[in-house]
Design a protein around this motif. Structure first.
Motif, PDB file in Angstrom:
ATOM      1  N   THR A 184       5.631   1.067  -2.127  1.00 46.77           N
ATOM      2  CA  THR A 184       6.804   1.606  -1.443  1.00 46.77           C
ATOM      3  C   THR A 184       8.006   1.655  -2.382  1.00 46.77           C
ATOM      4  O   THR A 184       8.736   2.656  -2.426  1.00 46.77           O
ATOM      5  CB  THR A 184       7.139   0.749  -0.211  1.00 46.77           C
ATOM      6  N   ALA A 185       8.205   0.579  -3.147  1.00 51.39           N
ATOM      7  CA  ALA A 185       9.335   0.533  -4.082  1.00 51.39           C
ATOM      8  C   ALA A 185       9.202   1.619  -5.149  1.00 51.39           C
ATOM      9  O   ALA A 185      10.194   2.265  -5.522  1.00 51.39           O
ATOM     10  CB  ALA A 185       9.424  -0.842  -4.729  1.00 51.39           C
ATOM     11  N   GLU A 186       8.008   1.833  -5.662  1.00 50.03           N
ATOM     12  CA  GLU A 186       7.794   2.859  -6.690  1.00 50.03           C
ATOM     13  C   GLU A 186       8.055   4.254  -6.135  1.00 50.03           C
ATOM     14  O   GLU A 186       8.678   5.095  -6.801  1.00 50.03           O
ATOM     15  CB  GLU A 186       6.377   2.758  -7.239  1.00 50.03           C
ATOM     16  N   ALA A 187       7.577   4.513  -4.922  1.00 47.03           N
ATOM     17  CA  ALA A 187       7.788   5.823  -4.307  1.00 47.03           C
ATOM     18  C   ALA A 187       9.269   6.076  -4.052  1.00 47.03           C
ATOM     19  O   ALA A 187       9.793   7.168  -4.330  1.00 47.03           O
ATOM     20  CB  ALA A 187       7.001   5.925  -3.003  1.00 47.03           C
ATOM     21  N   GLU A 188       9.957   5.072  -3.531  1.00 49.44           N
ATOM     22  CA  GLU A 188      11.382   5.236  -3.238  1.00 49.44           C
ATOM     23  C   GLU A 188      12.195   5.408  -4.519  1.00 49.44           C
ATOM     24  O   GLU A 188      13.153   6.198  -4.560  1.00 49.44           O
ATOM     25  CB  GLU A 188      11.884   4.043  -2.436  1.00 49.44           C
ATOM     26  N   ALA A 189      11.812   4.705  -5.576  1.00 50.89           N
ATOM     27  CA  ALA A 189      12.515   4.846  -6.855  1.00 50.89           C
ATOM     28  C   ALA A 189      12.307   6.246  -7.430  1.00 50.89           C
ATOM     29  O   ALA A 189      13.235   6.855  -7.976  1.00 50.89           O
ATOM     30  CB  ALA A 189      12.042   3.791  -7.844  1.00 50.89           C
ATOM     31  N   ALA A 190      11.081   6.770  -7.305  1.00 50.38           N
ATOM     32  CA  ALA A 190      10.798   8.118  -7.791  1.00 50.38           C
ATOM     33  C   ALA A 190      11.612   9.141  -7.012  1.00 50.38           C
ATOM     34  O   ALA A 190      12.162  10.094  -7.584  1.00 50.38           O
ATOM     35  CB  ALA A 190       9.308   8.420  -7.668  1.00 50.38           C
ATOM     36  N   GLY A 191      11.707   8.958  -5.700  1.00 49.61           N
ATOM     37  CA  GLY A 191      12.505   9.855  -4.881  1.00 49.61           C
ATOM     38  C   GLY A 191      13.975   9.802  -5.252  1.00 49.61           C
ATOM     39  O   GLY A 191      14.654  10.834  -5.317  1.00 49.61           O
ATOM     40  N   GLN A 192      14.491   8.602  -5.504  1.00 49.68           N
ATOM     41  CA  GLN A 192      15.897   8.440  -5.893  1.00 49.68           C
ATOM     42  C   GLN A 192      16.181   9.162  -7.208  1.00 49.68           C
ATOM     43  O   GLN A 192      17.210   9.839  -7.350  1.00 49.68           O
ATOM     44  CB  GLN A 192      16.246   6.963  -6.011  1.00 49.68           C
ATOM     45  N   ARG A 193      15.278   9.023  -8.167  1.00 48.76           N
ATOM     46  CA  ARG A 193      15.470   9.710  -9.453  1.00 48.76           C
ATOM     47  C   ARG A 193      15.493  11.223  -9.263  1.00 48.76           C
ATOM     48  O   ARG A 193      16.323  11.926  -9.866  1.00 48.76           O
ATOM     49  CB  ARG A 193      14.360   9.316 -10.440  1.00 48.76           C
ATOM     50  N   LEU A 194      14.605  11.741  -8.414  1.00 47.11           N
ATOM     51  CA  LEU A 194      14.553  13.178  -8.188  1.00 47.11           C
ATOM     52  C   LEU A 194      15.805  13.667  -7.468  1.00 47.11           C
ATOM     53  O   LEU A 194      16.373  14.708  -7.826  1.00 47.11           O
ATOM     54  CB  LEU A 194      13.306  13.531  -7.377  1.00 47.11           C
ATOM     55  N   VAL A 241       4.041  13.246  -7.720  1.00 46.47           N
ATOM     56  CA  VAL A 241       3.222  13.322  -6.500  1.00 46.47           C
ATOM     57  C   VAL A 241       2.308  12.107  -6.399  1.00 46.47           C
ATOM     58  O   VAL A 241       2.186  11.488  -5.332  1.00 46.47           O
ATOM     59  CB  VAL A 241       2.407  14.630  -6.474  1.00 46.47           C
ATOM     60  N   ALA A 242       1.658  11.737  -7.505  1.00 44.82           N
ATOM     61  CA  ALA A 242       0.764  10.578  -7.489  1.00 44.82           C
ATOM     62  C   ALA A 242       1.510   9.302  -7.143  1.00 44.82           C
ATOM     63  O   ALA A 242       0.992   8.433  -6.424  1.00 44.82           O
ATOM     64  CB  ALA A 242       0.074  10.435  -8.844  1.00 44.82           C
ATOM     65  N   THR A 243       2.749   9.191  -7.618  1.00 47.76           N
ATOM     66  CA  THR A 243       3.551   7.999  -7.332  1.00 47.76           C
ATOM     67  C   THR A 243       3.906   7.926  -5.852  1.00 47.76           C
ATOM     68  O   THR A 243       3.837   6.855  -5.237  1.00 47.76           O
ATOM     69  CB  THR A 243       4.824   7.984  -8.181  1.00 47.76           C
ATOM     70  N   THR A 244       4.279   9.055  -5.263  1.00 46.33           N
ATOM     71  CA  THR A 244       4.636   9.037  -3.840  1.00 46.33           C
ATOM     72  C   THR A 244       3.423   8.813  -2.957  1.00 46.33           C
ATOM     73  O   THR A 244       3.529   8.212  -1.890  1.00 46.33           O
ATOM     74  CB  THR A 244       5.316  10.362  -3.432  1.00 46.33           C
ATOM     75  N   ILE A 245       2.252   9.260  -3.399  1.00 48.68           N
ATOM     76  CA  ILE A 245       1.038   9.114  -2.586  1.00 48.68           C
ATOM     77  C   ILE A 245       0.415   7.729  -2.766  1.00 48.68           C
ATOM     78  O   ILE A 245       0.025   7.078  -1.793  1.00 48.68           O
ATOM     79  CB  ILE A 245      -0.004  10.188  -2.953  1.00 48.68           C
ATOM     80  N   TYR A 246       0.331   7.254  -4.002  1.00 53.45           N
ATOM     81  CA  TYR A 246      -0.430   6.044  -4.297  1.00 53.45           C
ATOM     82  C   TYR A 246       0.415   4.870  -4.809  1.00 53.45           C
ATOM     83  O   TYR A 246      -0.113   3.761  -4.936  1.00 53.45           O
ATOM     84  CB  TYR A 246      -1.521   6.347  -5.328  1.00 53.45           C
ATOM     85  N   GLY A 247       1.672   5.107  -5.121  1.00 54.23           N
ATOM     86  CA  GLY A 247       2.493   4.009  -5.612  1.00 54.23           C
ATOM     87  C   GLY A 247       2.878   3.048  -4.509  1.00 54.23           C
ATOM     88  O   GLY A 247       2.641   3.299  -3.315  1.00 54.23           O
ATOM     89  N   LEU A 252       0.805  -1.223   0.000  1.00 52.10           N
ATOM     90  CA  LEU A 252       0.000   0.000   0.000  1.00 52.10           C
ATOM     91  C   LEU A 252       0.837   1.272   0.000  1.00 52.10           C
ATOM     92  O   LEU A 252       0.303   2.375   0.098  1.00 52.10           O
ATOM     93  CB  LEU A 252      -0.954  -0.010   1.208  1.00 52.10           C
ATOM     94  N   GLY A 253       2.148   1.150  -0.079  1.00 46.69           N
ATOM     95  CA  GLY A 253       2.976   2.329  -0.208  1.00 46.69           C
ATOM     96  C   GLY A 253       3.250   3.026   1.113  1.00 46.69           C
ATOM     97  O   GLY A 253       3.153   2.440   2.188  1.00 46.69           O
ATOM     98  N   LEU A 254       3.578   4.303   1.016  1.00 53.53           N
ATOM     99  CA  LEU A 254       3.992   5.067   2.190  1.00 53.53           C
ATOM    100  C   LEU A 254       2.830   5.475   3.088  1.00 53.53           C
ATOM    101  O   LEU A 254       3.037   5.824   4.246  1.00 53.53           O
ATOM    102  CB  LEU A 254       4.734   6.337   1.750  1.00 53.53           C
ATOM    103  N   PHE A 255       1.606   5.409   2.581  1.00 55.25           N
ATOM    104  CA  PHE A 255       0.480   5.944   3.339  1.00 55.25           C
ATOM    105  C   PHE A 255      -0.632   4.903   3.521  1.00 55.25           C
ATOM    106  O   PHE A 255      -0.677   4.223   4.519  1.00 55.25           O
ATOM    107  CB  PHE A 255      -0.025   7.226   2.667  1.00 55.25           C
ATOM    108  N   GLY A 256      -1.509   4.761   2.561  1.00 56.14           N
ATOM    109  CA  GLY A 256      -2.549   3.746   2.676  1.00 56.14           C
ATOM    110  C   GLY A 256      -3.924   4.324   2.938  1.00 56.14           C
ATOM    111  O   GLY A 256      -4.084   5.512   3.234  1.00 56.14           O
ATOM    112  N   PRO A 257      -4.969   3.487   2.858  1.00 51.82           N
ATOM    113  CA  PRO A 257      -6.355   3.964   2.921  1.00 51.82           C
ATOM    114  C   PRO A 257      -6.751   4.557   4.266  1.00 51.82           C
ATOM    115  O   PRO A 257      -7.711   5.312   4.334  1.00 51.82           O
ATOM    116  CB  PRO A 257      -7.173   2.707   2.602  1.00 51.82           C
ATOM    117  N   GLY A 258      -6.054   4.252   5.331  1.00 51.45           N
ATOM    118  CA  GLY A 258      -6.406   4.833   6.621  1.00 51.45           C
ATOM    119  C   GLY A 258      -5.716   6.142   6.910  1.00 51.45           C
ATOM    120  O   GLY A 258      -5.932   6.743   7.970  1.00 51.45           O
ATOM    121  N   SER A 259      -4.929   6.627   5.988  1.00 53.87           N
ATOM    122  CA  SER A 259      -4.139   7.836   6.213  1.00 53.87           C
ATOM    123  C   SER A 259      -4.931   9.094   5.893  1.00 53.87           C
ATOM    124  O   SER A 259      -5.857   9.093   5.079  1.00 53.87           O
ATOM    125  CB  SER A 259      -2.874   7.809   5.354  1.00 53.87           C
TER     126      SER A 259
END
Length: 285
Positions: free
Chosen positions: A74-84, A66-72, A6-13
Motif C-alpha cells: 500500500t505504501a509503495e502504491a501510494e508513493a508512486a501515485g504521489q510522484r505521478l 502499473v506493476a507497483t500499483t497492482i503488486y506493490g 498485500l497492497g491495494l488489491f491482493g490474491p483474491g481480487s
C-alpha cells in the motif's frame, strides 16, 4: 510497515487475476493507440514527453508504475501515485485547435487515460482466452477505481462497471478524432526504434530483421483489438488486421507465453507480492 502488506488489491481480487496475464503487454499497446485519438490527451503527451527519443524507457517506466500499483505494498502504491500527481501538476499543454492552455492533470484527461487503459487490460485478457464472468469484469472496473484515486481522480466519477464504461465511451466519442499528431503517434507505435541489442544490421537504413517483423505482428494485433468505432477513426492506417484475426492472434500468443518459465512470465514485483501472500497464508494457518 507491514512486510506482508498485500497492497491495494491482493490474491483474491479480479485485478490480480487479470494482471497475472503476460498478454497484457499487448493491451498496453492497444491502450496507447486508443489514447492517441483524444486531441488534448495527445497534445499533453507530445508537448511534455520525450517518448520519441526514449520510447522504451518511457514504456518501462509506465510498466513499472502499473506493476507497483497492482503488486506493490500500500505504501509503495501510494508513493508512486504521489510522484505521478506531483509530476503531472507541473505540466501544461496547448490545445491544438483552440490554442487554449490546459493542465495535464485535468480530470477529464486523467479519466480518459484511466478508462482507455483499464478497458484495454480487461478486454484484451478476455479476448485472449482468460475466463472472466460479466460480474468479474464489473468487479475489475470497480477495483480499478482505487488506481484512479492514485492519479488524483474521484473514484465515484470513474466508470465502475462495463455498462458505465460503454456509456463513457459513447459520451466521449464526439471529442475523438484522427489528427496529424494521432496519425504520427500511431505510425511511431507501429514502427518504433528497435533496441540496438535486438536490431540487425539494416540495408538502406531500414531494419526488417526478425524482431521488427515480430513487433509489427504484435502492433497489428493491438490495432485489431480496438473497438470497431476506434478502428473506423484510424481508417486504413496500420496493418489490415480484422477483429477476428486479432482474436485468433492474441489467443495464440497467450498460449505461447503460458509455455514460458515463470521467471519470464512474472516480474519481480509480482513474484514479491505472491511471496508476501504466501507468508500471510502460512501465518494464518
Amino acid at each position: 510497515m507491514d512486510s506482508d502488506d498485500l497492497g491495494l488489491f491482493g490474491p483474491g481480487s479480479v485485478t490480480w487475476k487479470v494482471h497475472g496475464e503476460p498478454i497484457l503487454f499487448v493491451a498496453g499497446l492497444r491502450s496507447l493507440y486508443l489514447q492517441a485519438l483524444h486531441p488534448r490527451a495527445m497534445a499533453g503527451v507530445a508537448q511534455n514527453s520525450n517518448y520519441r527519443t526514449d520510447a522504451w524507457g518511457r514504456l518501462i517506466r509506465t510498466a513499472t508504475y502499473v506493476a507497483t500499483t497492482i503488486y506493490g505494498t500500500t505504501a509503495e502504491a501510494e508513493a508512486a501515485g504521489q510522484r505521478l500527481r506531483t509530476l503531472h501538476a507541473r505540466m501544461r499543454a496547448t490545445d491544438p485547435f483552440t490554442g487554449e492552455e490546459f493542465r495535464v492533470d485535468d480530470p477529464e484527461l486523467l479519466r480518459w487515460v484511466h478508462v482507455a487503459e483499464v478497458e484495454s487490460f480487461v478486454s484484451t485478457a478476455r479476448r485472449a482466452g482468460l475466463a472472466l464472468t460479466d460480474a468479474e469484469v464489473d468487479g475489475y472496473y470497480t477495483e480499478q477505481r482505487r488506481a484512479a484515486a492514485l492519479v488524483g481522480l474521484s473514484p465515484t466519477e470513474v466508470p465502475g462497471t462495463a455498462d458505465e464504461v460503454d456509456d463513457y465511451y459513447r459520451q466521449v466519442r464526439g471529442d475523438l478524432r484522427m489528427t496529424k499528431e494521432a496519425a504520427e503517434t500511431a505510425l511511431f507505435l507501429t514502427a518504433p526504434p528497435i533496441p540496438w541489442k535486438l536490431s540487425l544490421p539494416a540495408r538502406l537504413g531500414v531494419d526488417l530483421g526478425p524482431p521488427r517483423w515480430a513487433y509489427l505482428g504484435i502492433a497489428g494485433t493491438a490495432l485489431g483489438l480496438l473497438p470497431a468505432w476506434a478502428r473506423r477513426l484510424y481508417g486504413g492506417l496500420g496493418l489490415p488486421t480484422t477483429a477476428l484475426s486479432a482474436d485468433l492472434s492474441v489467443r495464440a500468443l497467450r498460449l505461447a507465453l503460458a509455455a514460458l518459465p515463470r521467471r519470464y512470465r512474472e516480474g519481480p514485483r509480482q513474484q514479491a507480492a505472491k511471496e508476501r501472500a504466501a507468508r500471510r497464508t502460512a501465518a494464518a494457518g
